[in-house]
Design a protein around this motif. Structure first.
Motif, mmCIF file in Angstrom:
data_model
loop_
_atom_site.group_PDB
_atom_site.id
_atom_site.type_symbol
_atom_site.label_atom_id
_atom_site.label_comp_id
_atom_site.label_asym_id
_atom_site.label_seq_id
_atom_site.Cartn_x
_atom_site.Cartn_y
_atom_site.Cartn_z
ATOM 1 N N UNK A 86 8.913 13.767 -5.435
ATOM 2 C CA UNK A 86 8.207 12.495 -5.596
ATOM 3 C C UNK A 86 9.119 11.438 -6.216
ATOM 4 N N UNK A 87 9.965 11.839 -7.174
ATOM 5 C CA UNK A 87 10.870 10.891 -7.809
ATOM 6 C C UNK A 87 11.904 10.360 -6.811
ATOM 7 N N UNK A 130 13.836 5.780 -3.496
ATOM 8 C CA UNK A 130 14.233 5.132 -2.249
ATOM 9 C C UNK A 130 13.421 3.855 -2.011
ATOM 10 N N UNK A 131 12.148 3.869 -2.437
ATOM 11 C CA UNK A 131 11.297 2.714 -2.218
ATOM 12 C C UNK A 131 11.698 1.526 -3.095
ATOM 13 N N UNK A 132 12.193 1.809 -4.327
ATOM 14 C CA UNK A 132 12.480 0.725 -5.284
ATOM 15 C C UNK A 132 13.996 0.569 -5.496
ATOM 16 N N UNK A 169 13.232 -1.473 -12.211
ATOM 17 C CA UNK A 169 12.399 -0.318 -11.896
ATOM 18 C C UNK A 169 13.225 0.963 -11.880
ATOM 19 N N UNK A 170 14.461 0.885 -11.354
ATOM 20 C CA UNK A 170 15.327 2.069 -11.346
ATOM 21 C C UNK A 170 15.664 2.516 -12.767
ATOM 22 N N UNK A 201 0.826 -1.203 0.000
ATOM 23 C CA UNK A 201 0.000 0.000 0.000
ATOM 24 C C UNK A 201 0.866 1.261 0.000
ATOM 25 N N UNK A 202 1.944 1.224 0.791
ATOM 26 C CA UNK A 202 2.832 2.393 0.815
ATOM 27 C C UNK A 202 3.478 2.616 -0.549
ATOM 28 N N UNK A 203 3.895 1.491 -1.188
ATOM 29 C CA UNK A 203 4.481 1.620 -2.525
ATOM 30 C C UNK A 203 3.451 2.160 -3.517
ATOM 31 N N UNK A 204 2.212 1.635 -3.448
ATOM 32 C CA UNK A 204 1.153 2.120 -4.347
ATOM 33 C C UNK A 204 0.857 3.588 -4.104
ATOM 34 N N UNK A 205 0.907 4.002 -2.825
ATOM 35 C CA UNK A 205 0.653 5.408 -2.521
ATOM 36 C C UNK A 205 1.728 6.303 -3.113
#
Length: 602
Positions: A81-82, A87-89, A95-96, A36-40
């Motif tokens: 945002x980027x 940091x999340x991925x 993905x990077x 959910x955090x990643x989707x957010x």
């Protein structure tokens, strides 16, 4: 085996299974929260990403000079945002790579948009600045000169130039640009017929206009006249390409999350399956006896509920708790048989007692109300009979005088009036008493306008309303038409209004009565309210009962609201509710779900 031991073993296996389920659920919940955090963060990145790309459309539509500040603000939001998404991925190389490709495209998009802003500064953010202001001033000068030399052909050519200029800027059709160039040539040829000095000045102005207009067109084409041209076209293509890249990034991240969740779910499922098989195996062996016994008990209870024959008994073999339960159930059914017999007899007695009590109360109240006018009528008749006897005796003895005869005639007249009024009162009371039963036939079903009906009713009651300090308001739109019994509604609202006037009036205060009606969700809702004396709390649950009144000594019968209740609930098939606070008035709600209605708009 006793059932108690079997339950202990079975519950132990179930607890083990529950522990596995809870632990697995915690792991799945943690993974779900991470997803959910990643989707957010993906959603936040998409929003800033989309707002940044939408700057091209905003600039193309409005050509605002504040676009550069908005570009800087959105660029900062996108960068934040980027960084957060990166940091999340950070552990996902694919993905990077996709994210870095998007950032390169964003940089190129920003460069193109800045170049368009730079060109727009040269063009001018409004009509009086930049290249547009330059060629507009030149053509305005040509128009002012044309008005002074009084050359009609020249004036027409200048107007045609402006017309073709606007046609091209509005439609971007090359035929208008071609016509514009032809008009420039015609205008230059016309200048040859004018005096040299004037021709030179006009040529200068025309050249300024033509050069400014051509440069303006060139810069516009560089920016992009259409969605697929110039810098605008490049950014539109970039927007599509960046959208596809983001979709790939989003799809890749979702696939990774789904793969991780599947791994967790598979491992947890294997553990749950193992413990469940163990639990079910143990439960099957231990609970076989209990299962078949419970099936027998369930079948017996279902059969008992359908037949209602409590003389049957359940027979279970064995020496466990279920066998004891079947014996206890037999004893309970014996008690139930006895209680049902007693309750049936008591019910019959209660029904008869209730009927007699209701009938006695109704007759007692009616007799009490009827006794007063009949007693007055009988007393007046007895008095009249005595006076007639006295008159006969005086006539026989010849003692009748004019004065005595006048007194006797006046007494006769008063007594007859008193008898007539009380007999009329008795007849009205009997009629009202008969109307308590709502099965009396009223007029046929008719369609009528609610507002017109109530206005006519108020007019017919004006003689009663004028006796009181009252004001009646109707909050009902025009054209609300229902099909029902007009006489029943007339009696209902007549009783409401008369009750409010006679019982709700407070001394030295205007009584405000309001009637409203609405059509809501296929039902008709009426609301009748006043701000008068109200009803005391101890009478609220009795107001719809016959002969309940606070004005018994002043002519009240207590039958009005009882008649209303029967009309609304039985005759009209509706619902009625009364609310009141003593000293603050009453409010009566009625709603009807089954009455046909329609709204007529003039």
């Amino acid at each position: 085996m006793r059932l108690k031991s079997g339950f202990i073993i079975s519950q132990a296996c179930i607890i083990i299974s529950l522990i596995v389920i809870v632990v697995g659920g915690i792991f799945l919940h943690q993974q779900s929260q991470l997803n959910k955090q990643t989707d957010q963060q993906l959603l936040e990145y998409k929003n800033t990403f989309s707002r940044f790309l939408n700057l091209q459309s905003a600039f193309s539509l409005y050509r605002s000079k504040d676009i550069e500040n908005e570009l800087r603000e959105h660029k900062n939001n996108y960068a934040l945002a980027a960084i957060s998404l990166k940091q999340r991925i950070e552990k996902d190389d694919i993905a990077l790579l996709l994210l870095s490709q998007i950032q390169v495209g964003i940089g190129e998009f920003e460069k193109n948009l800045l170049e368009q802003i730079k060109l727009q500064r040269r063009l001018g953010f409004d009509e009086d600045r930049g290249l547009r202001g330059f060629f507009r001033k030149a053509v305005h000068k040509l128009q002012s000169i044309s008005s002074t030399i009084e050359n009609h052909q020249f004036e027409i050519l200048v107007l045609e130039l402006r017309r073709r200029e606007k046609d091209y800027l509005l439609r971007w059709d090359q035929k208008y640009l071609k016509l514009h160039k032809e008009l420039i040539t015609k205008t230059q040829q016309l200048f040859l017929s004018l005096p040299p000095e004037l021709s030179a000045e006009l040529n200068t102005r025309l050249n300024e206009y033509n050069q400014g207009f051509n440069q303006y067109i060139y810069h516009l084409e560089t920016q992009g006249q259409h969605a697929s041209q110039g810098l605008k076209g490049k950014n539109n293509e970039l927007s599509k390409e960046l959208g596809e890249r983001f979709d790939k990034l989003y799809q890749h991240i979702n696939e990774q999350q789904a793969s991780t969740a599947q791994d967790y779910l598979r491992n947890i499922f294997i553990l749950i399956l193992a413990t469940s098989i163990l639990s079910l195996s143990v439960s099957f062996i231990i609970n076989r006896r209990m299962t078949f016994s419970l099936i027998a008990v369930t079948s017996f209870i279902k059969k008992l509920s359908k037949s209602e024959d409590f003389s049957e008994r359940l027979k279970l073999g064995g020496n466990d708790e279920l066998s004891q339960f079947s014996d206890d159930l037999g004893v309970l059914l014996s008690h139930v048989e006895t209680l049902i017999e007693r309750l049936s007899m008591a019910q019959k007695r209660l029904i008869e007692d209730a009927k007699m009590a209701s009938l006695g109360g109704l007759v007692k109240g009616f007799a009490h109300e009827l006794n007063t006018p009949l007693g007055v009528a009988i007393t007046s008749e007895s008095f009249l009979r005595d006076k007639v006897g006295k008159l006969k005796e005086d006539f026989r003895q010849g003692k009748i005088s004019k004065a005595n005869l006048q007194i006797l005639l006046q007494e006769f007249d008063d007594s007859l009036n008193l008898i007539e009024s009380n007999l009329t009162r008795s007849a009205e009371l009997i009629t009202s008493f008969k109307q308590v039963a709502s099965h009396q036939e009223y007029d046929e079903l008719v369609e009528f306008d609610i507002l017109e009906f109530l206005e006519n009713l108020i007019i017919s009651l004006r003689h009663e309303i004028d006796k009181h300090n009252a004001n009646i308001t109707l909050d009902i739109p025009k054209g609300m038409i229902i099909k029902s019994y007009l006489g029943a509604f007339g009696q209902i609202f007549t009783i409401f209004i008369v009750n409010s006037l006679r019982h709700g009036q407070v001394e030295d205060k205007i009584l405000n009565i309001e009637v409203s009606c609405k059509f809501v969700s296929g039902a008709i809702h009426f609301r009748f309210s006043d701000d008068g004396a109200g009803i005391s709390e101890n009478l609220l649950d009795k107001v719809f009962e016959p002969f309940v009144t606070t004005k018994r000594g002043e002519g009240g019968t207590g039958l009005g609201l009882s008649i209303v209740y029967n009309l609304v609930t039985q005759r009209l098939g509706g619902h009625i509710e009364l609310q009141s606070i003593e000293g603050k008035g009453i409010c009566i709600y009625m709603h009807f779900n089954d009455l046909p209605f329609r709204q007529h708009f003039e």
